[in-house]
Design an enzyme around this catalytic site. Structure first.
Site, PDB file in Angstrom:
ATOM      1  N   ASP A 197      25.194  30.199  49.695  1.00  0.00           N
ATOM      2  CA  ASP A 197      26.875  30.650  49.774  1.00  0.00           C
ATOM      3  C   ASP A 197      27.088  29.123  48.591  1.00  0.00           C
ATOM      4  O   ASP A 197      26.598  28.240  48.351  1.00  0.00           O
ATOM      5  CB  ASP A 197      28.079  31.519  50.629  1.00  0.00           C
ATOM      6  CG  ASP A 197      29.001  31.694  50.139  1.00  0.00           C
ATOM      7  OD1 ASP A 197      28.564  32.177  49.591  1.00  0.00           O
ATOM      8  OD2 ASP A 197      29.488  32.321  51.277  1.00  0.00           O
ATOM      9  N   HIS A 334      26.854  44.134  47.955  1.00  0.00           N
ATOM     10  CA  HIS A 334      28.281  42.424  47.735  1.00  0.00           C
ATOM     11  C   HIS A 334      28.553  41.996  46.997  1.00  0.00           C
ATOM     12  O   HIS A 334      29.414  41.641  45.760  1.00  0.00           O
ATOM     13  CB  HIS A 334      27.411  42.217  49.263  1.00  0.00           C
ATOM     14  CG  HIS A 334      29.361  40.884  48.980  1.00  0.00           C
ATOM     15  ND1 HIS A 334      30.185  41.082  49.479  1.00  0.00           N
ATOM     16  CD2 HIS A 334      29.207  39.675  48.915  1.00  0.00           C
ATOM     17  CE1 HIS A 334      31.534  40.373  49.302  1.00  0.00           C
ATOM     18  NE2 HIS A 334      30.046  39.128  48.855  1.00  0.00           N
TER      19      HIS A 334
HETATM   20 FE1  N7H Z   1      31.276  37.271  48.946  1.00  0.00          FE
HETATM   21  N1  N7H Z   1      27.657  37.564  52.408  1.00  0.00           N
HETATM   22  O1  N7H Z   1      27.126  36.508  52.999  1.00  0.00           O
HETATM   23  O2  N7H Z   1      27.255  38.287  52.481  1.00  0.00           O
HETATM   24  N2  N7H Z   1      29.452  36.365  48.885  1.00  0.00           N
HETATM   25  N3  N7H Z   1      31.630  37.087  51.412  1.00  0.00           N
HETATM   26  N4  N7H Z   1      33.408  38.092  49.170  1.00  0.00           N
HETATM   27  N5  N7H Z   1      31.723  37.076  47.355  1.00  0.00           N
HETATM   28  C1  N7H Z   1      29.306  36.320  47.897  1.00  0.00           C
HETATM   29  O3  N7H Z   1      26.971  33.852  44.785  1.00  0.00           O
HETATM   30  C2  N7H Z   1      30.278  37.345  52.339  1.00  0.00           C
HETATM   31  C3  N7H Z   1      34.253  37.862  50.641  1.00  0.00           C
HETATM   32  C4  N7H Z   1      33.013  37.377  46.440  1.00  0.00           C
HETATM   33  O4  N7H Z   1      29.435  36.326  41.430  1.00  0.00           O
HETATM   34  C5  N7H Z   1      27.210  35.804  48.133  1.00  0.00           C
HETATM   35  O5  N7H Z   1      27.683  32.652  45.493  1.00  0.00           O
HETATM   36  C6  N7H Z   1      31.017  36.872  53.597  1.00  0.00           C
HETATM   37  C7  N7H Z   1      35.202  38.101  49.996  1.00  0.00           C
HETATM   38  C8  N7H Z   1      32.660  37.587  44.969  1.00  0.00           C
HETATM   39  O6  N7H Z   1      27.986  37.040  42.184  1.00  0.00           O
HETATM   40  C9  N7H Z   1      27.817  35.478  49.673  1.00  0.00           C
HETATM   41  C10 N7H Z   1      32.136  37.822  53.372  1.00  0.00           C
HETATM   42  C11 N7H Z   1      35.479  38.522  48.921  1.00  0.00           C
HETATM   43  C12 N7H Z   1      31.035  37.041  45.591  1.00  0.00           C
HETATM   44  C13 N7H Z   1      28.655  36.183  50.348  1.00  0.00           C
HETATM   45  C14 N7H Z   1      32.466  37.256  52.474  1.00  0.00           C
HETATM   46  C15 N7H Z   1      34.269  37.886  48.371  1.00  0.00           C
HETATM   47  C16 N7H Z   1      30.348  36.919  46.575  1.00  0.00           C
HETATM   48  C17 N7H Z   1      26.193  35.137  47.338  1.00  0.00           C
HETATM   49  C18 N7H Z   1      32.567  37.312  54.397  1.00  0.00           C
HETATM   50  C19 N7H Z   1      36.509  39.561  47.812  1.00  0.00           C
HETATM   51  C20 N7H Z   1      30.337  35.968  43.605  1.00  0.00           C
HETATM   52  C21 N7H Z   1      26.755  33.633  46.801  1.00  0.00           C
HETATM   53  C22 N7H Z   1      32.723  37.204  56.051  1.00  0.00           C
HETATM   54  C23 N7H Z   1      37.836  40.368  48.252  1.00  0.00           C
HETATM   55  C24 N7H Z   1      29.883  37.059  42.970  1.00  0.00           C
HETATM   56  C25 N7H Z   1      27.490  33.289  45.850  1.00  0.00           C
HETATM   57  C26 N7H Z   1      28.809  36.651  42.151  1.00  0.00           C
HETATM   58  C27 N7H Z   1      29.007  36.084  46.842  1.00  0.00           C
HETATM   59  C28 N7H Z   1      28.831  36.728  51.611  1.00  0.00           C
HETATM   60  C29 N7H Z   1      33.474  37.688  51.564  1.00  0.00           C
HETATM   61  C30 N7H Z   1      33.758  37.947  47.268  1.00  0.00           C
HETATM   62  C31 N7H Z   1      25.723  35.321  50.604  1.00  0.00           C
HETATM   63  C32 N7H Z   1      29.394  36.827  55.023  1.00  0.00           C
HETATM   64  C33 N7H Z   1      36.637  38.596  51.269  1.00  0.00           C
HETATM   65  C34 N7H Z   1      33.078  37.000  44.171  1.00  0.00           C
END
Ligand code: N7H
Length: 519
Positions: A197, A334
């Site tokens: 992440d 996602h």
């Molecule tokens: Fe997410 N995951 O493990 O699957 N997220 N996220 N997220 N997320 C991202 O690129 C995860 C949540 C965003 O610019 C990564 O830094 C999990 C909420 C946004 O390419 C991974 C949870 C919201 C991005 C995960 C969770 C977002 C992003 C890739 C909850 C907003 C950047 C790592 C438990 C409402 C996208 C990275 C981009 C990336 C996961 C929550 C949003 C691995 C497990 C609630 C904007």
């Protein structure tokens, strides 16, 4: 009239720069309504201890310098910020409308629209299945981050002393404290499903950052800082300048159940059978567990790419055919749902929806019993936190209009790409995603459970340092703080050999490009 440029010393440090951290405590509290003036005086004494963005930037430089010099051990560094809910503003007698509808209504009133599970209550009310603490009226939040749980505890006890917690004349009352920490060993920087992440983070006009190309234009400061160029509202109260709205979500994750789903549903016929489950996981998230983006490397993990900041975020979902077929990345993966990049080029772009993610993991690693039974026994997950100049435009929009909206992204040959399989919510109703199998792209895949469970949260406003001083605090005749002492905060970085060796990242939940892992 042209505005003076933003001064980082005026901005709380977690928003536009982001605390480096191995541990963080979130301290949700109420202000004693009978002692508001005392609280405001004590706040005035705390303000010089609040970590501003210039200090956080210096701390990060110190971490980099220490690493470059090959020094062992972590620097002892901490950060302290404070934010207020709309209930907190009212208690302090601040009745102005901030111009952010989501903030003004509060998260509890938003729970049904966010898709949280719950039940109907009398009078068309909704009672979400939240941790009871978040159904109380939370006035404010202290964020204390540091290189270790010990450092964080030191900060929290200084804060408690400042507000006389535990004494008859306490001015605040703890509602809930939640502690987060990075995962241990090789999982450091990875969230609990196992994916790296803190990779992608918006670059901000005029705020220097390490080179980390993402193919996007830097976002204007006003997307994150109130009153700056790009803030969509024009009539905010003057004291909100350089503040930022903070959305906090308490998000346990059902990790054994998620793992079992991957195991039971390998994508057939694309890779050798043993790799089908790993491919499904990567196509649900949009990245392999290493962090390598599937839009660049769709069929095999690539650890060198994952570790290369020049390449690991440099894609826009616009390689050949990307816009119409899901060979590389499902439309509803996602990271595509939450930052669709080129998918929105014809629809006004994404700038207004960018957020600064600053969360941290909480809870322990899986036990053998949980692995064997595929059933969660201990709570673990993500303390999600993000900053934006308007929650209705940022977090709330991403959750409700993108992640939960089956028709998003628009303009695709498939009318309904489906839910964001990681955070998309249907209030407990059924969810599916289309296109996880690159060889059967119209085929839906039923998602039997919401593996990320919302257990509550709140919307806050993180005021600028001048606003804290001049609007929130009361001038105090006392010149010497009686019991605050000196918080061992930023810029006092010293090597703490007891903290053990540092890995590539001093903190996990801020961008890899800034040597931390963030969410
Ligand atoms: Fe997410 N995951 O493990 O699957 N997220 N996220 N997220 N997320 C991202 O690129 C995860 C949540 C965003 O610019 C990564 O830094 C999990 C909420 C946004 O390419 C991974 C949870 C919201 C991005 C995960 C969770 C977002 C992003 C890739 C909850 C907003 C950047 C790592 C438990 C409402 C996208 C990275 C981009 C990336 C996961 C929550 C949003 C691995 C497990 C609630 C904007």
């Amino acid at each position: 009239m042209a505005q003076p440029a933003v001064d980082l010393k005026n901005v709380q440090g977690d928003s536009i720069i982001g605390f480096p951290k191995k541990a963080e405590a979130f301290y949700f509290f109420q202000i004693n309504s009978a002692r508001v003036n005392d609280f405001r005086k004590q706040l005035g004494r705390l303000v010089p201890q609040i970590t501003n963005a210039a200090q956080v930037r210096n701390d990060k430089r110190a971490i980099d310098d220490s690493k470059s010099a090959g020094k062992k051990g972590l620097l002892k560094i901490s950060g302290l910020n404070i934010a207020f809910s709309k209930h907190g503003l009212r208690i302090l007698g601040i009745n102005d409308n901030t111009g952010d509808t989501a903030f003004e209504n509060g998260m509890l009133a938003d729970a049904r629209d966010l898709g949280d599970k719950g039940k109907s209550a009398p009078g068309d009310k909704f009672d979400p299945a939240w941790d009871p603490a978040f159904k109380q009226s939370i006035h404010a939040l202290i964020l204390a981050a540091g290189d270790s749980a010990g450092t964080v505890n030191e900060v929290i006890s200084k804060v408690e002393n400042n507000f006389h917690v535990g004494k008859p004349d306490a001015t605040i009352r703890l509602i809930k404290r939640i502690d987060g920490k990075v995962r241990p060993g090789r999982e450091e920087g990875h969230e609990h499903f196992g994916f790296l992440d803190g990779i992608s983070e918006p670059r901000i006009v005029g705020i220097p950052s390490k080179p980390h190309p993402d193919g996007e234009k830097p976002a204007r400061q006003g997307i994150f800082l109130v009153g700056r160029d790009g803030d969509q509202a024009s009539n905010r109260p003057a004291w909100t300048l350089d503040g930022s709205f903070l959305a906090f979500r308490f998000l346990p994750q059902l990790v054994p159940e998620f793992n079992k789903f991957l195991k039971d549903n390998p994508i057939p016929g694309v890779l050798p059978p043993s790799k089908g489950s790993e491919l499904l996981g990567a196509r649900l998230v949009g990245r392999w567990k290493s962090g390598a983006p599937i839009d660049i490397t769709p069929l095999a993990d690539d650890k060198a790419l994952a570790a290369d900041d020049k390449r690991n975020n440099n894609f826009r979902f616009n390689f050949n055919g990307d816009q119409t077929v899901q060979d590389r990345c499902p439309f509803a993966a996602h990271i595509r749902k939450t930052n669709p990049r080129a998918d929105l080029d014809q629809f006004g772009g994404t700038e207004r929806r960018r957020i600064l993610r600053r969360g941290i993991q909480f809870g322990e690693e899986l036990t053998k019993e949980e692995i064997d039974s595929s059933h969660t026994k201990l709570q673990r997950g993500l303390l999600f936190l993000c900053y934006q100049s308007d929650i209705s435009d940022g977090f709330r929009f991403i959750q409700t209009s993108w992640a939960n909206a089956v028709g998003f992204p628009p303009g695709k040959p498939i009318a309904a790409p489906g839910f964001d399989p990681i955070i998309g919510q249907a209030g407990g109703g059924s969810r599916s995603i289309v296109g996880t199998n690159p060889k059967a792209q119209a085929q839906p895949l039923k998602l039997p459970t919401e593996w990320v469970v919302s257990r509550g949260g709140e919307y806050f406003f993180s005021p600028s340092i001048p606003a804290l001083k001049n609007k929130f605090a009361l001038k105090d005749s006392m010149t010497q703080p009686p019991d605050l002492g000196k918080l061992s905060l930023s810029s006092q970085a010293k090597t703490d050999p007891a903290s053990g060796p540092s890995r590539a990242s001093q903190a996990h939940t801020t961008p890899a490009s800034q040597q931390q892992r963030k969410r």
